[in-house]
Design an enzyme around this catalytic site. Structure first.
Site, PDB file in Angstrom:
ATOM      1  N   ASP A 291       0.843  -1.203   0.000  1.00 39.03           N
ATOM      2  CA  ASP A 291       0.000   0.000   0.000  1.00 39.03           C
ATOM      3  C   ASP A 291       0.881   1.258   0.000  1.00 39.03           C
ATOM      4  OD1 ASP A 291       0.845  -0.045   2.624  1.00 39.03           O
ATOM      5  OD2 ASP A 291      -1.156   0.092   3.514  1.00 39.03           O
ATOM      6  N   SER A 292       2.214   1.058   0.009  1.00 40.12           N
ATOM      7  CA  SER A 292       3.135   2.174  -0.237  1.00 40.12           C
ATOM      8  C   SER A 292       2.848   2.805  -1.598  1.00 40.12           C
ATOM      9  CB  SER A 292       4.583   1.685  -0.185  1.00 40.12           C
ATOM     10  OG  SER A 292       4.757   0.549  -1.027  1.00 40.12           O
TER      11      SER A 292
ATOM     12  N   ASP B 250      -1.024  -6.384  -0.426  1.00 40.01           N
ATOM     13  CA  ASP B 250      -1.249  -5.709   0.858  1.00 40.01           C
ATOM     14  C   ASP B 250      -2.737  -5.421   1.053  1.00 40.01           C
ATOM     15  OD1 ASP B 250       0.083  -4.801   3.064  1.00 40.01           O
ATOM     16  OD2 ASP B 250       0.998  -3.069   2.075  1.00 40.01           O
TER      17      ASP B 250
ATOM     18  N   LYS C 198      -1.040  -9.522   2.929  1.00 37.70           N
ATOM     19  CA  LYS C 198      -0.333  -8.990   4.099  1.00 37.70           C
ATOM     20  C   LYS C 198      -1.264  -8.052   4.848  1.00 37.70           C
ATOM     21  CE  LYS C 198       3.045  -5.707   3.855  1.00 37.70           C
ATOM     22  NZ  LYS C 198       2.502  -4.649   4.727  1.00 37.70           N
TER      23      LYS C 198
ATOM     24  N   GLU D  47       9.138  -4.089  10.626  1.00 40.43           N
ATOM     25  CA  GLU D  47       9.527  -2.767  10.108  1.00 40.43           C
ATOM     26  C   GLU D  47      10.005  -1.850  11.233  1.00 40.43           C
ATOM     27  OE1 GLU D  47       6.785  -0.960   7.377  1.00 40.43           O
ATOM     28  OE2 GLU D  47       7.889   0.947   7.359  1.00 40.43           O
TER      29      GLU D  47
END
Ligand code: KIV
Length: 263
Positions: free
Chosen positions: A44-45, A83, A112, A181
């Site tokens: 989703d970046s 994602d 994810k 992360e």
């Protein structure tokens, strides 16, 4: 032959590092897997690097579905992870299943989702019904408003203990992979030793089973602020192909991330 989750878990078990990059289209999918990247994440970046948003929160299910379809057309070998956008899995397990199924139907092999303890029931529900799940712990960007910014997580002893426990609980609930992360390298090492994995680190030190970066960060295309854990591979690489090959080489050799990219 298609890379499977079982093959990735075997790599983790045998100490062979796994490479992952975010990917959003067919051309890059083909290039990245050709350069040796095993797993492609339709992150989703894309909200930041493709859509120009300040956070990942505005990303919609249809965006991930569309980009997963594009990646799936270009990737013949790579393991594809889609994602789950903000708001699509913080609902009932049944509704989450419907949303995850859209991403799987678009060509993903795994979804994810961010979060630990509150996600356990959902992870169990999806994995019991045939949808592999990758967890995501530490800095979870969809919670930026709750966390008060993009900050390293797990520095306090109590937070570190919680993250370690949540990684184990996620795995017990069925998660087949966990992204870690922006957590201290020592904590990521401890988590990696405590789970079967694979753990995939981003700003989590060199001891995870694999490493992921956002494509536009490592190619130095994204104009926004770079996190400490980002390495610009275009500078030494010169071409996109060489940059990606160098990333693969350094992850496999355990020379990326170095201390300068870790906490
Ligand atoms: O959306 C994304 O690109 C991610 C990675 C940073 C792991 O979640």
């Amino acid at each position: 032959m298609r890379i499977t989750l079982t093959a990735l878990q075997k790599m983790a078990h045998e100490g062979n590092r796994i490479t992952q990059l975010t990917c959003y289209d067919a051309s890059f999918a083909s290039l990245l897997e050709g350069a040796g990247v095993e797993t492609l994440l339709i992150g989703d970046s894309l909200g930041n690097v493709l859509q120009g948003h300040e956070s990942t929160l505005p990303v919609r299910l249809r965006d991930i579905v569309y980009h997963t379809e594009c990646v799936a057309r270009g990737a013949k070998r790579a393991f594809i992870i889609g994602d789950m956008p903000f708001g699509t899995f913080q609902v009932s397990p049944q509704d989450t299943f419907r949303n995850a199924a859209e991403i799987m139907a678009a060509g993903a092999h795994m979804v994810k989702l961010e979060g630990g303890r509150p996600m356990l029931e959902t992870v169990r529900f999806l994995t019991d019904r045939g949808i592999p799940v990758c967890g995501h712990l530490g800095l979870t960007p969809q919670s930026v408003n709750q966390m008060g910014g993009y900050k390293v997580q797990g520095r306090q002893q109590s937070d570190a203990e919680r993250l370690l426990e949540e990684a184990q609980l996620l795995e017990e609930a069925g998660a087949g992979m966990i992204v870690l992360e922006a957590i201290p390298a020592a904590l990521a090492k401890q988590i990696t030793a405590a789970v079967r994995g694979p753990t995939i680190g981003i700003g989590a030190g060199v001891d995870c089973h694999g490493q992921v970066l956002v494509l536009h960060d490592m190619l130095d295309i994204y104009p926004g602020k770079k996190a400490k854990f980002v390495k610009n591979y275009m500078r030494p690489g010169g071409t996109i192909q060489a940059a990606v090959e160098l990333f693969v080489k350094e992850v496999k050799a355990k020379t990326f991330p170095g201390p300068e990219h870790s906490f």
